[in-house]
Write a protein that holds these residues in place. Structure first.
Motif, mmCIF file in Angstrom:
data_model
loop_
_atom_site.group_PDB
_atom_site.id
_atom_site.type_symbol
_atom_site.label_atom_id
_atom_site.label_comp_id
_atom_site.label_asym_id
_atom_site.label_seq_id
_atom_site.Cartn_x
_atom_site.Cartn_y
_atom_site.Cartn_z
ATOM 1 N N UNK A 104 36.361 -18.186 19.401
ATOM 2 C CA UNK A 104 36.162 -18.706 18.044
ATOM 3 C C UNK A 104 34.785 -19.347 17.897
ATOM 4 N N UNK A 105 34.366 -20.098 18.900
ATOM 5 C CA UNK A 105 33.042 -20.752 18.868
ATOM 6 C C UNK A 105 31.927 -19.712 18.766
ATOM 7 N N UNK A 143 38.451 -9.769 9.830
ATOM 8 C CA UNK A 143 38.016 -10.081 11.193
ATOM 9 C C UNK A 143 39.259 -10.251 12.059
ATOM 10 N N UNK A 144 39.304 -9.601 13.204
ATOM 11 C CA UNK A 144 40.400 -9.866 14.138
ATOM 12 C C UNK A 144 40.211 -11.250 14.740
ATOM 13 N N UNK A 145 41.271 -12.046 14.702
ATOM 14 C CA UNK A 145 41.178 -13.442 15.104
ATOM 15 C C UNK A 145 41.182 -13.656 16.608
ATOM 16 N N UNK A 146 40.825 -14.869 17.038
ATOM 17 C CA UNK A 146 40.687 -15.162 18.465
ATOM 18 C C UNK A 146 41.992 -15.088 19.246
ATOM 19 N N UNK A 177 41.808 -20.853 15.208
ATOM 20 C CA UNK A 177 41.510 -20.360 13.867
ATOM 21 C C UNK A 177 40.592 -21.318 13.120
ATOM 22 N N UNK A 178 40.882 -22.605 13.202
ATOM 23 C CA UNK A 178 40.058 -23.592 12.500
ATOM 24 C C UNK A 178 38.653 -23.668 13.079
ATOM 25 N N UNK A 179 38.529 -23.488 14.377
ATOM 26 C CA UNK A 179 37.200 -23.448 14.995
ATOM 27 C C UNK A 179 36.420 -22.233 14.499
ATOM 28 N N UNK A 180 37.111 -21.102 14.371
ATOM 29 C CA UNK A 180 36.478 -19.867 13.920
ATOM 30 C C UNK A 180 35.904 -20.005 12.515
ATOM 31 N N UNK A 181 36.628 -20.669 11.614
ATOM 32 C CA UNK A 181 36.250 -20.662 10.190
ATOM 33 C C UNK A 181 35.512 -21.920 9.758
ATOM 34 N N UNK A 182 35.226 -22.818 10.668
ATOM 35 C CA UNK A 182 34.580 -24.082 10.306
ATOM 36 C C UNK A 182 33.225 -23.828 9.627
ATOM 37 N N UNK A 183 33.046 -24.411 8.455
ATOM 38 C CA UNK A 183 31.770 -24.323 7.760
ATOM 39 C C UNK A 183 31.464 -22.989 7.123
ATOM 40 N N UNK A 221 50.516 -23.692 17.830
ATOM 41 C CA UNK A 221 49.689 -24.904 17.757
ATOM 42 C C UNK A 221 48.251 -24.681 18.227
ATOM 43 N N UNK A 222 48.064 -24.022 19.379
ATOM 44 C CA UNK A 222 46.679 -23.822 19.835
ATOM 45 C C UNK A 222 46.006 -22.651 19.124
ATOM 46 N N UNK A 223 46.805 -21.694 18.665
ATOM 47 C CA UNK A 223 46.224 -20.580 17.916
ATOM 48 C C UNK A 223 45.616 -21.061 16.599
#
Length: 333
Positions: free
Chosen positions: A155-156, A129-132, A194-200, A188-190
């Motif tokens: 990401x959301x 997946x291309x990231x945010x 990333x963490x928002x994208x992959x949560x859960x 830092x914000x990237x």
């Protein structure tokens, strides 16, 4: 299926045949239908899967042959992204795309790609997946206050699709973020995006970070030093990084990684037509083993194989697998 020590895998893309490039461009010229193009894609993806299996790769992808480039396949699926379809004449070009309002939620239609991959192999799978961060650098933002807010909202919106991809059978989901290396101050914000994208998401999560591979050439140069300590905040299990082209000098940096991280080391240079020997591959793996334990190492090419001819791509994967087997035997003795 249990993976062997030093699992071999790919970064994502496989060689794009010239005939497929021409047929994709025919589609944009409205000379073949979407249905015909999808049948052609199915055939090309099956061939890419088979080549990876024949080369002996342990964790395989669909070759990303349905995709024109790493941006448009996602931009055209994201609800709320406006596409100027007249802006694209050749399949590898980027659309002129923009966002004029807050992105709504909606499916991206990637689950069928995972199901097709799963239906055509018994091996473990890697879906990319291309990231945010990279998407926010290419899709024009005319609504959000800044790139950070845009990437977080991307990401959301994409997170439910990643959860669905995991349920569909993707064993490893890799987030591609080559632009980290071009914009290291964004890290830092990237990483938050990333963490928002992959949560859960219920799959092994990886992030691929390189120095670019547009038209088979690097976009940037530098050192991976910028990744630490910031990348430690990423809630992924694996980093996949290019080392073959750049040399292994940066490897020492990754002694500082917490042991929860696996590292996928690039041992195949995808920016040259020269095919590595298994001995060259084995030596690169041995060098990495001086820094990272075998239990935490995956073996892969630097980047995708998109810009290599099929015979060269296959030969490189075969050398990668053979060189890895040499080192596996050494570790058993």
């Amino acid at each position: 299926m249990a993976l062997p020590l030093l699992p071999t895998t790919v970064v994502g893309s496989y060689s794009m045949p010239g005939w497929l490039e021409r047929l994709k461009t025919e589609f944009y010229a409205r000379r073949i239908s979407r249905r015909d193009l999808e049948e052609i894609h199915d055939t090309a993806v099956k061939a890419a899967i088979k080549d990876q299996e024949l080369a002996g790769v342990d964790v395989i992808s669909d070759g990303e042959l349905r995709r024109d480039n790493m941006i448009d396949y996602f931009a055209e699926r994201l609800p709320g992204v406006q596409i100027d379809h007249s802006s694209k004449k050749f399949h590898y070009d980027f659309y002129d795309s923009k966002v004029l309002g807050k992105l709504p939620m909606g499916p991206l239609g990637l689950v069928d790609d995972v199901k097709f991959l799963r239906a055509n192999t018994d091996r473990e799978t890697r879906f990319c997946i291309t990231g945010p961060h990279s998407l926010a650098k290419r899709i024009r933002n005319e609504y959000y206050p800044n790139e950070q807010d845009f990437a977080l909202d991307l990401a959301r919106v994409m997170n439910p699709e990643l959860r669905a991809i995991a349920r569909a059978g993707a064993d490893i989901i890799q987030i591609d973020e080559p632009n980290y290396s071009g914009f290291p101050d964004d890290l830092p914000w990237a990483v938050k995006a990333l963490n928002t994208l992959i949560e859960g998401v219920d799959a092994k999560m990886a992030v691929h970070i390189c120095y670019g591979n547009r038209y088979g050439k690097p976009s940037w140069e530098g050192s991976y030093r910028y990744l630490l300590p910031g990348i430690v905040e990423a809630r992924v299990q694996q980093l996949t990084l290019e080392f073959a082209r750049r040399g292994g000098e940066d490897l020492e940096i990754f002694r500082e990684l917490p042991p929860r991280f696996e590292v996928g080391i690039g041992v195949i240079d995808v920016k040259t037509q020269a095919v590595e020997t298994p001995d060259q591959v084995a030596e690169r793996i041995r060098k990495a083993l001086e820094v990272i334990p075998a239990e935490r190492l995956f073996i892969l090419p630097d980047c995708g194989l998109l810009h290599l001819s099929r015979d060269i791509a296959f030969a490189k994967l075969t050398a990668m697998v053979e060189g890895t087997r040499v080192v596996r035997k050494e570790l058993k003795h």
